[in-house]
Enzyme design. Structure first.
Site, PDB file in Angstrom:
ATOM      1  N   ASN A   2      18.813 -22.651  19.700  1.00 19.01           N
ATOM      2  CA  ASN A   2      18.815 -23.270  21.022  1.00 19.01           C
ATOM      3  C   ASN A   2      20.056 -24.151  21.131  1.00 19.01           C
ATOM      4  OD1 ASN A   2      18.329 -24.704  23.368  1.00 19.01           O
ATOM      5  ND2 ASN A   2      16.644 -25.915  22.527  1.00 19.01           N
ATOM      6  N   LYS A  26      21.113 -25.721  23.721  1.00 17.43           N
ATOM      7  CA  LYS A  26      20.964 -26.805  24.697  1.00 17.43           C
ATOM      8  C   LYS A  26      22.207 -26.855  25.611  1.00 17.43           C
ATOM      9  CE  LYS A  26      18.233 -29.147  21.234  1.00 17.43           C
ATOM     10  NZ  LYS A  26      17.580 -30.366  20.811  1.00 17.43           N
ATOM     11  N   HIS A  31      10.205 -26.644  26.389  1.00 21.00           N
ATOM     12  CA  HIS A  31      10.851 -27.470  25.364  1.00 21.00           C
ATOM     13  C   HIS A  31      10.551 -28.938  25.667  1.00 21.00           C
ATOM     14  CE1 HIS A  31      13.915 -29.409  22.930  1.00 21.00           C
ATOM     15  NE2 HIS A  31      14.005 -28.279  22.248  1.00 21.00           N
ATOM     16  N   GLU A  75      12.294 -31.481  25.610  1.00 16.96           N
ATOM     17  CA  GLU A  75      13.306 -32.167  26.438  1.00 16.96           C
ATOM     18  C   GLU A  75      13.074 -31.869  27.917  1.00 16.96           C
ATOM     19  OE1 GLU A  75      16.762 -30.745  24.357  1.00 16.96           O
ATOM     20  OE2 GLU A  75      16.231 -31.987  22.625  1.00 16.96           O
ATOM     21  N   GLU A  89       7.110 -27.610  17.674  1.00 11.08           N
ATOM     22  CA  GLU A  89       8.216 -28.545  17.490  1.00 11.08           C
ATOM     23  C   GLU A  89       7.709 -29.981  17.640  1.00 11.08           C
ATOM     24  OE1 GLU A  89      12.235 -26.566  18.325  1.00 11.08           O
ATOM     25  OE2 GLU A  89      11.470 -27.277  20.230  1.00 11.08           O
ATOM     26  N   GLY A 136      16.127 -33.223  16.375  1.00 12.94           N
ATOM     27  CA  GLY A 136      17.410 -33.929  16.397  1.00 12.94           C
ATOM     28  C   GLY A 136      17.437 -35.232  15.632  1.00 12.94           C
ATOM     29  N   SER A 185      14.856 -30.268  13.192  1.00 19.04           N
ATOM     30  CA  SER A 185      15.707 -30.643  12.049  1.00 19.04           C
ATOM     31  C   SER A 185      15.727 -29.606  10.932  1.00 19.04           C
ATOM     32  CB  SER A 185      15.292 -32.022  11.508  1.00 19.04           C
ATOM     33  OG  SER A 185      15.519 -33.020  12.474  1.00 19.04           O
ATOM     34  N   GLY A 230      20.579 -28.179  16.579  1.00 19.62           N
ATOM     35  CA  GLY A 230      21.916 -28.564  16.111  1.00 19.62           C
ATOM     36  C   GLY A 230      22.535 -27.592  15.114  1.00 19.62           C
TER      37      GLY A 230
HETATM   38  C1  PEP Z   1      15.251 -28.042  19.254  1.00 22.51           C
HETATM   39  O1  PEP Z   1      15.785 -28.731  20.113  1.00 22.51           O
HETATM   40  O2  PEP Z   1      14.540 -27.096  19.596  1.00 22.51           O
HETATM   41  C2  PEP Z   1      15.489 -28.361  17.853  1.00 22.51           C
HETATM   42  C3  PEP Z   1      14.680 -27.845  16.983  1.00 22.51           C
HETATM   43  O3  PEP Z   1      16.564 -29.198  17.583  1.00 22.51           O
HETATM   44  P1  PEP Z   1      17.103 -29.610  16.115  1.00 22.51           P
HETATM   45  O4  PEP Z   1      17.076 -28.385  15.242  1.00 22.51           O
HETATM   46  O5  PEP Z   1      18.489 -30.121  16.367  1.00 22.51           O
HETATM   47  O6  PEP Z   1      16.167 -30.661  15.610  1.00 22.51           O
END
Ligand code: PEP
Length: 243
Positions: A9, A11, A91, A93, A158, A164, A203, A225
């Site tokens: 993803n 973003k 998601h 966010e 998640e 993040g 993460s 990320g």
């Molecule tokens: C995400 O935003 O779906 C995600 C898992 O981000 P990260 O891997 O950066 O924690």
């Protein structure tokens, strides 16, 4: 057994200069035993589709309606027309920044299926909900209220506090939640629920992927990320393929 799926993803990251990362990821994906999906920003969807053959391309969000007066929104049909096969819905966010409810997430998942896209439906508790002992009930409710009647979906668990942050749940916490989600899938879809992939997200990095993929009922990951650079994402893809 569910297929193994690794999804990235991006973003709100990635200009056309980032297409070389997609090319590098695609080059490796074809030789692996897992399905690789990348969800770049919509501006790159069509370009990405045109340059890969061994990975799937997805959107990061869609409107639940077919068309209409929704300035700045994009329908599932438009994402499909751009050549994508997947779309992330729900998601955290979007739930947090845009006030998206479970009912809206379910409508988006239905819209995705209507357009021929497979929805990647995200669910997960906040830190305070976990600290209050509510993680399982919150995630179970999100699941029940967000999924469509068809089993042609991918679930991403998640935990919001892991996204993040570099903070990872314990493997025992991941195991417990993925077992709960598998049971819910089977209760909802019967035998078909056994083969819906459940991704862990939050993460995931090259140095922790192997441990996470060793957990029963973890069928892959949704990666933020660490999906932006092929040099970070490819080792995670390989860890899943080898698991
Ligand atoms: C995400 O935003 O779906 C995600 C898992 O981000 P990260 O891997 O950066 O924690």
């Amino acid at each position: 057994m569910p297929h193994k799926v690794i999804a990235g993803n991006w973003k709100m990251n990635g200009a056309q200069t980032a297409l070389s990362e997609i090319a590098a990821i695609s080059l490796v994906a074809g030789s692996l035993t897992c399905k690789t999906i990348l969800c770049p920003p919509t501006t790159l969807t069509h370009l990405a589709v045109g340059m890969v053959d061994s990975i799937g391309i997805g959107g990061q969000n869609c409107h639940h309606e077919l068309e209409g007066p929704h300035t700045g929104d994009i329908s599932a049909e438009m994402i499909a027309e751009a050549g994508a096969q997947y779309v992330i819905v729900g998601h955290s966010e979007r739930r947090e920044n845009h006030g998206e409810t479970d009912a809206l997430v379910q409508a988006k998942a239905k819209a995705a299926l209507r357009a021929g896209l497979m929805p990647i439906i995200c669910i997960g508790e906040t830190l305070s909900q976990r600290e209050d002992g509510q993680a399982i009930s919150v995630v179970s409710t999100q699941f029940i209220m967000s999924v469509p009647t068809q089993a042609n979906i991918i679930i991403a668990y998640e935990p919001v506090w892991a996204i993040g942050t570099g903070v990872l749940p314990s493997l025992a916490q991941i195991t417990k939640m993925h077992d709960v989600i598998r049971a819910l899938l089977i209760k909802t879809y019967g035998k078909q629920g056994e083969s819906v992939p459940i991704l862990y997200g939050g993460s995931v990095k090259p140095n922790n992927a192997q441990g996470i993929f060793g957990v029963a009922n973890v069928n892959g990951a949704l990666v933020g990320g660490a999906s932006l650079k092929a040099s970070d994402f490819i080792p995670i893809m390989q860890a899943l393929s080898d698991s």
